[in-house]
Design an enzyme around this catalytic site. Structure first.
Site, PDB file in Angstrom:
ATOM      1  N   THR A   1     -11.632 -41.569   4.069  1.00 50.51           N
ATOM      2  CA  THR A   1     -11.743 -40.219   3.505  1.00 50.51           C
ATOM      3  C   THR A   1     -11.268 -39.129   4.477  1.00 50.51           C
ATOM      4  O   THR A   1     -11.324 -37.944   4.136  1.00 50.51           O
ATOM      5  CB  THR A   1     -13.213 -39.940   3.124  1.00 50.51           C
ATOM      6  N   GLU A   2     -10.827 -39.543   5.651  1.00 48.86           N
ATOM      7  CA  GLU A   2     -10.513 -38.558   6.707  1.00 48.86           C
ATOM      8  C   GLU A   2      -9.552 -37.467   6.236  1.00 48.86           C
ATOM      9  O   GLU A   2      -9.740 -36.293   6.543  1.00 48.86           O
ATOM     10  CB  GLU A   2      -9.919 -39.279   7.931  1.00 48.86           C
ATOM     11  N   VAL A   3      -8.496 -37.859   5.489  1.00 43.35           N
ATOM     12  CA  VAL A   3      -7.497 -36.834   5.116  1.00 43.35           C
ATOM     13  C   VAL A   3      -8.108 -35.756   4.224  1.00 43.35           C
ATOM     14  O   VAL A   3      -7.639 -34.622   4.204  1.00 43.35           O
ATOM     15  CB  VAL A   3      -6.239 -37.448   4.432  1.00 43.35           C
TER      16      VAL A   3
END
Ligand code: COA
Length: 265
Positions: free
Chosen positions: A137-139
């Site tokens: 989910t980083e982006v």
């Protein structure tokens, strides 16, 4: 209980070490303190010959919500160099977990997002409950899955990594199994039994054979065919003449349990 930890629960049960991330109020998100504790724990465990298998778990409703966003927000005010030092500590923690000389079994319930998915990637066997949720989910948070990417790409391959790391989509246990991140799925109420079954399987194997196999896998994965033949011949030859190699073959021929295997009852 072994060792003093603020954010980890560590329990030894004979040859089985259970380490549980214990910040359930933030879904076991990890910050610099957790990273330091886990790194120190991994180093100590790697040097303890009494440990034959480790179970990595998370307390509460989620396995791990990844990097602690509050901590990362604090890092915004730090220089790039300070950020680099911090990221290097996180990379070292993932590296130490990945390289543990004994099998690391992941017990995953609920969310395993960002670095939580990264933790799944450094486990040798991942047992997930059917409600588990993964995702790079980083982006979506304006950053990227950097430190965990070598471990994740090694596990799920470039194709799935490109789709999942670029979309940031969340995905369930079935998809995670399809791409090789998860190995076994259990109903939520049966997760501990499924983990225990896996632990029993590992305890039935020769510790030195398992350790040698764990070392060999990444070497073979990165080796050219000729080089692989040399590595593999050397590994099996050494193991055949080792005490456990001798004991295992003798026990099979004598129709008895080898010395390292616990009574199955
Ligand atoms: N870092 C810091 N705190 C986190 C966190 C994280 N990565 N993930 C969750 N928390 C905190 C929440 O802020 C909340 O704190 P609050 O009680 O003070 O409001 C608490 O944990 C519970 O979170 P909540 O969202 O209410 O719980 P939930 O069970 O409904 O959902 C998650 C749990 C993990 C699915 C959800 O919190 C989430 O999606 N978190 C983000 C995960 C993520 O993208 N991580 C990647 C980081 S790079």
């Amino acid at each position: 209980m072994s060792g003093i930890h603020r954010h980890l629960l560590v329990r030894r049960d004979g040859p089985v070490e259970r380490v549980t991330l214990n910040r359930p109020e933030v879904r076991n998100a990890f910050n610099d303190e957790v990273i330091a504790e886990l790194s120190e724990w991994a180093e100590r465990t790697a040097g303890d010959p009494a440990v034959r298998v480790v179970v990595l778990a998370g307390a509460g409703k989620a396995f791990c919500a990844g990097a602690d966003v509050t901590w990362m927000a604090r890092m915004r005010t730090y220089t790039e160099e300070e950020n680099l030092r911090d990221a290097a500590a996180m990379a070292s923690m993932f590296g130490s977990l990945d390289a543990l000389p004994v099998p690391l079994v992941g017990r995953i319930q609920g969310a395993a997002l960002g670095g939580g998915t990264g933790l799944a990637a450094v486990c040798d066997v991942v047992v997930a409950s059917d409600d588990a949720e993964f995702g790079f989910t980083e982006v979506r948070l304006g950053i990227l899955p950097a430190v965990i990417s070598p471990f994740a790409v090694a596990k799920i391959g470039v194709s799935a990594a490109r789709e999942l790391m670029l979309t940031g989509q969340r995905f369930g246990a079935a998809r995670a199994r399809e791409i090789g991140l998860v190995h076994r799925i259990a109903a939520a109420g049966e997760l501990d039994d499924a983990v225990q079954a896996c632990v029993r399987e590992i305890l039935a194997g020769a510790p030195s054979g398992i350790a040698a196999a764990k070392r060999l896998i990444p070497e073979v994965a990165g080796a050219r065919p000729g080089e692989a033949a040399r590595l593999t011949s050397r590994a099996i030859a050494a193991q055949r003449v080792s005490p456990e190699g001798q004991e295992g073959l003798a026990a099979f021929l004598e129709k008895r349990r080898p010395g390292w295997a616990p009574d199955p009852s």
